[in-house]
Design a protein around this motif. Structure first.
Motif, PDB file in Angstrom:
ATOM      1  N   MET A  59     -16.433 -44.080 -26.236  1.00 39.71           N
ATOM      2  CA  MET A  59     -16.415 -43.857 -27.483  1.00 39.71           C
ATOM      3  C   MET A  59     -14.791 -44.305 -28.008  1.00 39.71           C
ATOM      4  SD  MET A  59     -17.518 -40.142 -28.436  1.00 39.71           S
ATOM      5  CE  MET A  59     -19.376 -39.940 -28.969  1.00 39.71           C
ATOM      6  N   LEU A  60     -13.452 -43.857 -26.849  1.00 42.79           N
ATOM      7  CA  LEU A  60     -12.364 -44.093 -26.398  1.00 42.79           C
ATOM      8  C   LEU A  60     -11.468 -45.201 -26.675  1.00 42.79           C
ATOM      9  CD1 LEU A  60     -11.343 -40.820 -24.453  1.00 42.79           C
ATOM     10  CD2 LEU A  60     -11.024 -41.298 -27.211  1.00 42.79           C
ATOM     11  N   ALA A  61     -12.574 -45.617 -25.412  1.00 44.58           N
ATOM     12  CA  ALA A  61     -12.285 -48.036 -24.980  1.00 44.58           C
ATOM     13  C   ALA A  61     -13.541 -48.084 -25.925  1.00 44.58           C
ATOM     14  CB  ALA A  61     -13.870 -47.402 -23.942  1.00 44.58           C
ATOM     15  N   SER A  62     -13.883 -47.618 -27.158  1.00 48.30           N
ATOM     16  CA  SER A  62     -13.987 -48.703 -27.758  1.00 48.30           C
ATOM     17  C   SER A  62     -13.004 -48.818 -29.363  1.00 48.30           C
ATOM     18  CB  SER A  62     -15.050 -48.397 -29.427  1.00 48.30           C
ATOM     19  OG  SER A  62     -14.849 -46.598 -29.415  1.00 48.30           O
ATOM     20  N   GLY A  63     -12.001 -48.284 -29.079  1.00 49.12           N
ATOM     21  CA  GLY A  63     -10.805 -47.856 -30.356  1.00 49.12           C
ATOM     22  C   GLY A  63     -10.429 -46.219 -31.053  1.00 49.12           C
ATOM     23  N   MET A  64     -11.542 -45.846 -30.768  1.00 43.61           N
ATOM     24  CA  MET A  64     -11.355 -44.686 -31.646  1.00 43.61           C
ATOM     25  C   MET A  64     -10.421 -43.531 -30.568  1.00 43.61           C
ATOM     26  SD  MET A  64     -14.432 -41.842 -31.352  1.00 43.61           S
ATOM     27  CE  MET A  64     -15.807 -42.693 -32.676  1.00 43.61           C
ATOM     28  N   SER A  65      -9.379 -42.660 -31.483  1.00 49.12           N
ATOM     29  CA  SER A  65      -8.707 -41.878 -31.322  1.00 49.12           C
ATOM     30  C   SER A  65      -9.429 -40.850 -30.913  1.00 49.12           C
ATOM     31  CB  SER A  65      -7.727 -41.962 -32.399  1.00 49.12           C
ATOM     32  OG  SER A  65      -7.573 -41.540 -33.704  1.00 49.12           O
TER      33      SER A  65
END
Length: 420
Positions: free
Chosen positions: A149-155
């Motif tokens: 999730m974080l790697a996909s650009g989600m903060s």
């Protein structure tokens, strides 16, 4: 068989196409009806368009639904697990009392445990929230789902959105249960305990003096709550700090079948009315009188504040303050605690998600232990702050919010240290 299904499907498609063409012909934009309705529909769409942004489901995506379902499911599972164990231990501890006092099974199940479960589930709700967040978030991090999730650009701030939605749902549920539903069940549970667990309620009071109105002081030498009867009753009325009326009665009984409140019957009464230097005396065998007090104002039992709904608590606190009573601090603490405990779900959710969102070696054992320690310390701090309010004259609202204030700074620190 397949040919029949295909033929049936083709007939249905033709029917839909013909229906759509007919509707477009009658109500299309270029038809007479369409030309009349099009400006009105255009204006209506412009007016209602801002309402689209008020739709909460607009902001909840598939990943949000996934996390919310995990959160709520783990929360319910932890409640079922812990409360089931509590019921087993409680039943084993009280089985001898139930048997000795001949408690019927339907009363044990429906009067005691049916109200025992929601009371303790709501009381330890912050603990269940923390355990649920730690448990399923650690599992997500262990499966590298949080990393994805974080790697996909989600903060991390965006990741907390479904957590906050779940915490809001739990908070609303806890507030509704704690303020309106559970107090009514506590009345039944307390009656069962006083009858079958030898937890006798306080049913008498001596030397009770209270202000029942502006300049009106009542005194009862001895009161029995079972028969709703008082002995040695005095009622004094003052105007401009001068005594204008003095009433005495050997016995006073509360009228429990009256349609209105505050109805009392005085037996062997005497009323002295003072008008300057003159005195008028009236006496008799019985008289019905209106006195602004109720049996609940005369006898205080342990845990009585838990049997009041929040509106009843406010009315009771206001009435007792008007009478000059000092025994309202525990009721104020109970009222503010019901509100403060709802916000605890948000604070503990942020702490739990921040602690367990990072993938580390060793699994979730350490985080689960930290979560249990923090949640138990929160409940302990709630109890200590309530004791300070009752015994050390700490303001009730401050005592109820001290745990939230302290844990807010812990949540802020954990949030800053969370992986982004």
């Amino acid at each position: 068989m397949k040919y029949r299904k295909i033929k049936k499907h083709r007939r249905w498609c033709r029917f839909v196409q013909k229906t759509r063409k007919g509707l477009n012909k009658c109500f299309g934009r270029h038809s007479f009806v369409g030309k009349c309705l099009h400006p009105l529909l255009w204006l209506l769409s412009k007016i209602l368009h801002p309402l689209v942004f008020l739709n909460p489901f607009r902001y909840i995506k598939r990943i949000d639904r996934y996390i919310i379902s995990k959160f709520i499911g783990t929360y319910i599972y932890s409640i079922i697990l812990v409360i089931s164990i509590s019921i087993v231990f409680d039943f084993q501890e009280n089985l001898a009392k139930f048997t000795t006092n001949h408690a019927p099974w339907n009363a044990i199940v429906f009067d005691y445990y049916a109200n025992f479960i929601p009371y303790f589930a709501n009381l330890f709700s912050p603990l269940f929230v923390f355990i649920a967040v730690i448990f399923f978030t650690s599992k997500l991090a262990g499966n590298s789902e949080v990393i994805a999730m974080l790697a996909s650009g989600m903060s991390f701030k965006r990741l907390l959105r479904p957590y906050m939605v779940s915490a809001a749902l739990i908070s609303v549920l806890n507030f509704t249960l704690g303020s309106y539903v559970i107090p009514k069940g506590n009345v039944v549970r307390h009656d069962f305990e006083s009858k079958y667990k030898n937890n006798k309620k306080n049913t008498s009071a001596t030397n009770v003096q209270l202000q029942v109105g502006k300049g009106v002081i009542a005194y009862i030498q001895q009161y029995d709550d079972i028969s709703k009867t008082g002995y040695g009753f005095f009622l004094d009325k003052f105007e401009n700090k001068k005594l204008v009326s003095h009433m005495t009665a050997n016995v006073i009984k509360y009228d429990t079948i009256s349609d209105s409140r505050y109805q009392w019957r005085a037996i062997n009464y005497k009323i002295r009315t003072l008008k300057g230097m003159r005195e008028q005396i009236k006496s008799g065998q019985e008289i019905d009188t209106l006195i602004m007090m109720e049996p609940m104002d005369l006898v205080f039992s342990k845990g009585q504040q838990e049997t009041f709904t929040s509106p009843e608590l406010l009315r009771y606190i206001s009435k007792q303050k008007d009478r000059g009573s000092s025994n309202v601090i525990q009721y104020e603490v109970e009222y503010h605690k019901r509100i403060a405990s709802c916000f605890a779900s948000f604070i503990l959710t942020i702490i739990g998600a921040s602690l367990s969102a990072r993938k580390r070696k060793g699994g979730m054992g350490m985080y689960l232990g930290i979560g249990l320690l923090l949640s138990f310390s929160y409940i302990l701090l709630q109890t200590i702050s309530s004791t300070f309010a009752i015994n050390a004259n700490t303001p009730a609202i401050l005592a109820a919010w001290i745990p939230n204030i302290l844990y807010f700074f812990i949540a802020y620190y954990c949030y800053k240290k969370a992986p982004n």
